[in-house]
Design an enzyme around this catalytic site. Structure first.
Site, PDB file in Angstrom:
ATOM      1  N   CYS A   2       0.834  -1.198   0.000  1.00 23.36           N
ATOM      2  CA  CYS A   2       0.000   0.000   0.000  1.00 23.36           C
ATOM      3  C   CYS A   2       0.871   1.250   0.000  1.00 23.36           C
ATOM      4  O   CYS A   2       2.009   1.224   0.454  1.00 23.36           O
ATOM      5  CB  CYS A   2      -0.943   0.089   1.198  1.00 23.36           C
ATOM      6  SG  CYS A   2      -1.938  -1.375   1.428  1.00 23.36           S
ATOM      7  N   ARG A  27       3.174   0.149  -5.301  1.00 16.70           N
ATOM      8  CA  ARG A  27       3.040  -0.502  -3.991  1.00 16.70           C
ATOM      9  C   ARG A  27       1.755  -1.295  -3.871  1.00 16.70           C
ATOM     10  O   ARG A  27       1.538  -1.994  -2.884  1.00 16.70           O
ATOM     11  CB  ARG A  27       3.037   0.571  -2.895  1.00 16.70           C
ATOM     12  CG  ARG A  27       4.381   1.153  -2.691  1.00 16.70           C
ATOM     13  CD  ARG A  27       4.335   2.155  -1.562  1.00 16.70           C
ATOM     14  NE  ARG A  27       5.672   2.289  -1.052  1.00 16.70           N
ATOM     15  CZ  ARG A  27       6.113   1.664   0.024  1.00 16.70           C
ATOM     16  NH1 ARG A  27       5.328   0.900   0.727  1.00 16.70           N
ATOM     17  NH2 ARG A  27       7.353   1.826   0.403  1.00 16.70           N
ATOM     18  N   TRP A  74      -3.049  -2.570  -1.622  1.00 19.44           N
ATOM     19  CA  TRP A  74      -2.767  -3.963  -1.991  1.00 19.44           C
ATOM     20  C   TRP A  74      -3.417  -4.774  -0.886  1.00 19.44           C
ATOM     21  O   TRP A  74      -2.977  -4.751   0.257  1.00 19.44           O
ATOM     22  CB  TRP A  74      -1.259  -4.189  -2.039  1.00 19.44           C
ATOM     23  CG  TRP A  74      -0.873  -5.562  -2.480  1.00 19.44           C
ATOM     24  CD1 TRP A  74      -0.700  -5.985  -3.769  1.00 19.44           C
ATOM     25  CD2 TRP A  74      -0.574  -6.684  -1.643  1.00 19.44           C
ATOM     26  NE1 TRP A  74      -0.333  -7.312  -3.775  1.00 19.44           N
ATOM     27  CE2 TRP A  74      -0.247  -7.772  -2.489  1.00 19.44           C
ATOM     28  CE3 TRP A  74      -0.568  -6.902  -0.270  1.00 19.44           C
ATOM     29  CZ2 TRP A  74       0.087  -9.034  -2.008  1.00 19.44           C
ATOM     30  CZ3 TRP A  74      -0.236  -8.161   0.222  1.00 19.44           C
ATOM     31  CH2 TRP A  74       0.096  -9.206  -0.652  1.00 19.44           C
ATOM     32  N   ASN A 100      -0.749   1.691   6.105  1.00 17.75           N
ATOM     33  CA  ASN A 100       0.087   0.737   5.385  1.00 17.75           C
ATOM     34  C   ASN A 100       0.684  -0.172   6.448  1.00 17.75           C
ATOM     35  O   ASN A 100       1.260   0.315   7.411  1.00 17.75           O
ATOM     36  CB  ASN A 100       1.173   1.542   4.639  1.00 17.75           C
ATOM     37  CG  ASN A 100       2.211   0.660   3.977  1.00 17.75           C
ATOM     38  OD1 ASN A 100       1.981  -0.522   3.761  1.00 17.75           O
ATOM     39  ND2 ASN A 100       3.341   1.260   3.649  1.00 17.75           N
ATOM     40  N   GLY A 101       0.531  -1.492   6.309  1.00 12.52           N
ATOM     41  CA  GLY A 101       1.057  -2.424   7.306  1.00 12.52           C
ATOM     42  C   GLY A 101      -0.026  -3.415   7.707  1.00 12.52           C
ATOM     43  O   GLY A 101      -1.062  -3.524   7.033  1.00 12.52           O
ATOM     44  N   GLU A 489      15.196 -17.671 -12.061  1.00  4.55           N
ATOM     45  CA  GLU A 489      14.744 -16.308 -12.360  1.00  4.55           C
ATOM     46  C   GLU A 489      13.866 -16.299 -13.616  1.00  4.55           C
ATOM     47  O   GLU A 489      12.857 -15.592 -13.668  1.00  4.55           O
ATOM     48  CB  GLU A 489      15.968 -15.388 -12.516  1.00  4.55           C
ATOM     49  CG  GLU A 489      15.686 -13.960 -12.916  1.00  4.55           C
ATOM     50  CD  GLU A 489      14.827 -13.170 -11.938  1.00  4.55           C
ATOM     51  OE1 GLU A 489      14.533 -13.665 -10.837  1.00  4.55           O
ATOM     52  OE2 GLU A 489      14.418 -12.049 -12.297  1.00  4.55           O
ATOM     53  N   LYS A 493      10.113 -14.900 -13.688  1.00  3.85           N
ATOM     54  CA  LYS A 493       9.693 -13.819 -14.599  1.00  3.85           C
ATOM     55  C   LYS A 493       8.477 -14.253 -15.397  1.00  3.85           C
ATOM     56  O   LYS A 493       7.518 -13.503 -15.531  1.00  3.85           O
ATOM     57  CB  LYS A 493      10.795 -13.469 -15.604  1.00  3.85           C
ATOM     58  CG  LYS A 493      11.951 -12.607 -15.204  1.00  3.85           C
ATOM     59  CD  LYS A 493      11.670 -11.193 -14.846  1.00  3.85           C
ATOM     60  CE  LYS A 493      11.186 -11.095 -13.424  1.00  3.85           C
ATOM     61  NZ  LYS A 493      12.168 -10.816 -12.417  1.00  3.85           N
ATOM     62  N   GLU A 496       5.347 -14.529 -13.178  1.00  3.48           N
ATOM     63  CA  GLU A 496       4.913 -13.221 -12.669  1.00  3.48           C
ATOM     64  C   GLU A 496       4.101 -12.433 -13.686  1.00  3.48           C
ATOM     65  O   GLU A 496       3.086 -11.859 -13.351  1.00  3.48           O
ATOM     66  CB  GLU A 496       6.157 -12.359 -12.380  1.00  3.48           C
ATOM     67  CG  GLU A 496       6.651 -12.372 -10.982  1.00  3.48           C
ATOM     68  CD  GLU A 496       7.757 -11.346 -10.778  1.00  3.48           C
ATOM     69  OE1 GLU A 496       8.722 -11.329 -11.558  1.00  3.48           O
ATOM     70  OE2 GLU A 496       7.636 -10.553  -9.834  1.00  3.48           O
ATOM     71  N   HIS A 512      14.910 -36.342 -11.256  1.00  2.00           N
ATOM     72  CA  HIS A 512      14.490 -36.759  -9.916  1.00  2.00           C
ATOM     73  C   HIS A 512      13.048 -36.351  -9.613  1.00  2.00           C
ATOM     74  O   HIS A 512      12.666 -36.237  -8.448  1.00  2.00           O
ATOM     75  CB  HIS A 512      15.443 -36.169  -8.866  1.00  2.00           C
ATOM     76  CG  HIS A 512      16.857 -36.634  -9.044  1.00  2.00           C
ATOM     77  ND1 HIS A 512      17.251 -37.931  -8.812  1.00  2.00           N
ATOM     78  CD2 HIS A 512      17.958 -35.982  -9.500  1.00  2.00           C
ATOM     79  CE1 HIS A 512      18.540 -38.049  -9.078  1.00  2.00           C
ATOM     80  NE2 HIS A 512      18.991 -36.881  -9.505  1.00  2.00           N
ATOM     81  N   LYS A 611       5.209  -3.893  -6.263  1.00  4.15           N
ATOM     82  CA  LYS A 611       6.649  -3.740  -6.419  1.00  4.15           C
ATOM     83  C   LYS A 611       7.396  -3.848  -5.094  1.00  4.15           C
ATOM     84  O   LYS A 611       8.489  -4.368  -5.022  1.00  4.15           O
ATOM     85  CB  LYS A 611       6.923  -2.389  -7.084  1.00  4.15           C
ATOM     86  CG  LYS A 611       8.368  -2.128  -7.412  1.00  4.15           C
ATOM     87  CD  LYS A 611       8.808  -2.950  -8.602  1.00  4.15           C
ATOM     88  CE  LYS A 611      10.278  -2.763  -8.913  1.00  4.15           C
ATOM     89  NZ  LYS A 611      10.773  -3.881  -9.738  1.00  4.15           N
TER      90      LYS A 611
HETATM   91  O1  M6R Z   1      12.658  -4.948  -3.439  1.00  4.88           O
HETATM   92  P1  M6R Z   1      13.189  -6.314  -3.205  1.00  4.88           P
HETATM   93  O2  M6R Z   1      14.350  -6.639  -4.096  1.00  4.88           O
HETATM   94  O3  M6R Z   1      13.511  -6.592  -1.779  1.00  4.88           O
HETATM   95  O4  M6R Z   1      12.000  -7.281  -3.610  1.00  4.88           O
HETATM   96  C1  M6R Z   1      12.070  -8.667  -3.415  1.00  4.88           C
HETATM   97  C2  M6R Z   1      10.977  -9.364  -4.203  1.00  4.88           C
HETATM   98  O5  M6R Z   1       9.724  -8.977  -3.759  1.00  4.88           O
HETATM   99  C3  M6R Z   1      11.095  -9.055  -5.699  1.00  4.88           C
HETATM  100  O6  M6R Z   1      12.338  -9.414  -6.194  1.00  4.88           O
HETATM  101  C4  M6R Z   1      10.011  -9.783  -6.501  1.00  4.88           C
HETATM  102  O7  M6R Z   1      10.236 -11.153  -6.481  1.00  4.88           O
HETATM  103  C5  M6R Z   1       9.969  -9.215  -7.916  1.00  4.88           C
HETATM  104  N1  M6R Z   1       8.630  -8.972  -8.304  1.00  4.88           N
HETATM  105  C6  M6R Z   1      10.633 -10.078  -8.909  1.00  4.88           C
HETATM  106  O8  M6R Z   1      10.465  -9.681 -10.219  1.00  4.88           O
END
Ligand code: M6R
Length: 616
Positions: A2, A27, A74, A100-101, A489, A493, A496, A512, A611
């Site tokens: 948020c 956020r 969020w 926020n929290g 990764e 990606k 996501e 395995h 983010k």
């Molecule tokens: O801001 P941070 O690097 O601490 O964030 C960690 C993860 O939340 C962040 O890398 C998340 O997995 C991304 N959306 C990946 O693309």
């Protein structure tokens, strides 16, 4: 998660709040809302959806107010509805609050307040705070009107467990704003005849570059001309005003279709910025100005624990391979959220390194605090100057990759990989890594931006591959050694931003278990360079083909891959192994980006994500 922005001053809230809120959409973006004081009437507007839905719904009259608070959500507690969107108004309609929290004891607070006659209209934890403030306000001495607002917020927070960044308006105190924080970031913007409050400094810089970063358990009382900070326990605090000097125009999309596209293509410059001034004069090692740990102390370190989440965690895995190989220091990689509660026994000479793009990820921040509490030295690799993680650590390395707006991390990831490699070089040269090997590695890093520029030219080929593979619903990413974290990764990606189920494994692990998934409807993306693992990876590729699995192979130019073993081949330039994960990340990012475009997904703001993850 948020985002919060608040304004009090001589100007109209109009663009000041809405522009700030737009800058905070990363956020959370499932709903948003705004509250103002009109004379002595609290008014609020909330909308489901993006900030522009709220903007369209705001009457001109509201935008003319001089005090207001707003929020982009969020969802944590309760579905995405207007009732659950912030600001929340107390049941006596005297207070409005954005939060926020997460309030952990909200159920017991709610139960108590309901027994006192307070009504709740949302499913959120946040509504419990605004009603608690109303309760304490009602109980207080009515003669002490000016402090009554501040004191009722303070009293309420003494009973609240969990994390919060809050901003509160009071109908009885139209020229005042009260804010507080614990665990969630909150920053004051100090302007001329105006003050702002926000959960990210970027939401303030369109109005002022003078800021005060609040610490946990601080409460602020603001009006247009003045503000005072105290602790929730009521000790006064001296405000330290700092100037932020970064250029927020870097966060503009320019001619690109998406921020993610922009951030992928600006990697050569992001990497250049991250290495600038960070090599020794004789080009044999790396230099870091902000570690705040002496070489003596560093040479005593006999174990490094890397902490992170998500993409940053994958960067940590690369750090593990590289630091162990070049500096011979044992490295462990921990999910920050697990480390915090695991109470792992650590040796005296352990160093903790946190990796975080945003510098605000609560799991990483909390794990760091725990490590510090136990007396360990802490460093961070982080892309946000002045962020909570940067301020919490003993020292660190700023990434200087520029603001990353797309939710899926791209340039921040490759910049983390580069800095992990440079850290491995630095620590290696303090130990057994030779001068000539150091020079070769520095040369490799210096060639990196050009190599990445060349690698980006695979985009047209990848666009075609993306068309072919966009309709699959499952995918495996496989690689060995340094290619394994890039496989993880790649899978992250893809899932996501395109919502395709994808998993990453060390290629040899496939047999395995994951091999059971291989079929015509589950393609595999293999990542390989021509090193010692090539023949073994090729054997794994053949195992997939033998089971009718489609294979996309991303390989360095010197790999000889029999045509009948694969369905699509993407060749990338040959690179020194220390930078090969960075080169290999480019096609992986482009593949997920173009597949997401084919599937018409919202690339920059994928569903359910945000983010900056500031809730546990
Ligand atoms: O801001 P941070 O690097 O601490 O964030 C960690 C993860 O939340 C962040 O890398 C998340 O997995 C991304 N959306 C990946 O693309």
């Amino acid at each position: 998660m948020c985002g919060i922005v608040g304004y009090i001053g001589s100007k109209k809230i109009g663009n000041r709040l809405i522009e700030g809120l737009k800058r905070l959409e990363y956020r959370g973006y499932d709903s948003s809302g705004l509250a103002i004081l009109d004379q002595t009437m609290l008014k609020s507007v909330k909308r489901i959806g993006r900030v522009n839905c709220l903007e369209e719904a705001l009457p001109e009259k509201i935008l003319e107010a001089n005090v207001g608070i707003c929020h982009t959500r969020w969802a944590t507690h309760g579905a995405v509805t207007e009732e659950n969107a912030h600001p929340h108004v107390s049941s006596d309609e005297k207070f409005a609050l954005v939060h926020n929290g997460v309030i952990e004891n909200y159920l017991s607070i709610k139960k108590f307040l309901e027994s006192e006659g307070y009504k709740f209209v949302s499913e959120t934890d946040s509504e419990s705070i605004v009603n608690l403030i109303a309760y304490h306000y009602k109980k207080q001495d009515t003669n002490n009107k000016s402090n009554r607002f501040l004191e009722s917020v303070r009293k309420s927070l003494l009973h609240v467990e969990g994390t919060f960044g809050i901003a509160v308006l009071s109908q009885d105190h139209p020229g005042q704003l009260v804010c507080a924080k614990r665990g969630s970031p909150l920053i004051i913007g100090v302007g001329k005849n105006e003050h702002l409050i926000a959960s990210d400094v970027n939401a303030l810089t369109h109005c002022t570059h003078q800021v005060v970063y609040l610490n946990d358990n601080e409460i602020v009382h603001l009006n247009a001309d003045d503000f005072s900070i105290s602790t929730i326990g009521n000790s006064s605090v001296n405000a330290v005003i700092q100037t932020v000097d970064w250029d927020t125009t870097a966060a503009k999309i320019g001619d690109y279709h998406h921020f993610m596209e922009k951030e992928i293509f600006e990697q050569p410059i992001a990497l250049t910025n991250g290495m600038r001034g960070r090599f020794s004069n004789d080009s044999s090692t790396a230099l870091f100005g902000g570690l705040n740990i002496s070489e003596d102390e560093l040479s005593q370190i006999d174990r490094i624990i890397f902490l992170s989440c998500g993409t940053g965690w994958h960067a940590c895995l690369i750090a593990e391979y590289l630091i162990e190989r070049y500096a011979r220091i044992p490295v462990e990689v921990e999910y920050a959220s697990e480390f915090r509660y695991r109470n792992a026994p650590l040796d005296k000479n352990s160093l903790i390194v946190a990796i975080s793009q945003s510098g605000e990820t609560i799991d990483t921040l909390s794990a760091l605090k725990e490590a510090k509490r136990k007396g360990y030295k802490t460093l961070s690799i982080n892309n946000s100057v002045g962020s909570s993680i940067a301020r919490e650590c003993d020292g660190g390395i700023y990434q200087h990759a520029g603001p990353e707006i797309g939710v899926a991390s791209t340039k921040a990831f490759t910049s983390q990989l580069m800095l992990c490699g440079m850290l491995a070089l630095y620590l290696g040269r303090m130990r057994n890594l030779s001068y000539s090997d150091g020079c070769k590695i520095v040369e490799a890093f210096k060639s990196l931006p050009k190599l990445i520029q060349e690698t980006l030219s695979v985009k047209d080929q990848i666009k075609l591959i993306a068309k072919e593979y966009a309709d699959y619903e499952d995918c495996l990413f496989l690689g060995r050694q340094l290619m394994f974290p890039i496989a993880l990764e790649g899978a992250l990606k893809l899932k996501e931003i395109s919502y395709i189920h994808a998993e990453g494994y060390p290629a040899a692990e496939m047999k395995h278990g994951p091999i059971a998934l291989i079929s015509e409807s589950c393609p595999s993306v293999f990542l390989t360079t021509s090193g010692e693992m090539f023949a073994k990876t090729l054997a794994n590729i053949k195992e997939v083909k033998a089971r009718k699995g489609k294979v996309i192979c991303i390989a360095s130019e010197d790999c000889e891959i029999p045509e009948d073993s694969i369905d699509s081949l993407i060749k990338v330039p040959i690179a020194h192994e220390i930078i090969s994960p960075i080169v290999m990340s480019i096609p992986v990012q482009l593949l997920s980006y173009y597949i997401a475009i084919e599937r018409k997904c919202d690339v920059d703001k994928p569903r359910n994500l945000a983010k900056s993850v500031t809730v546990e």
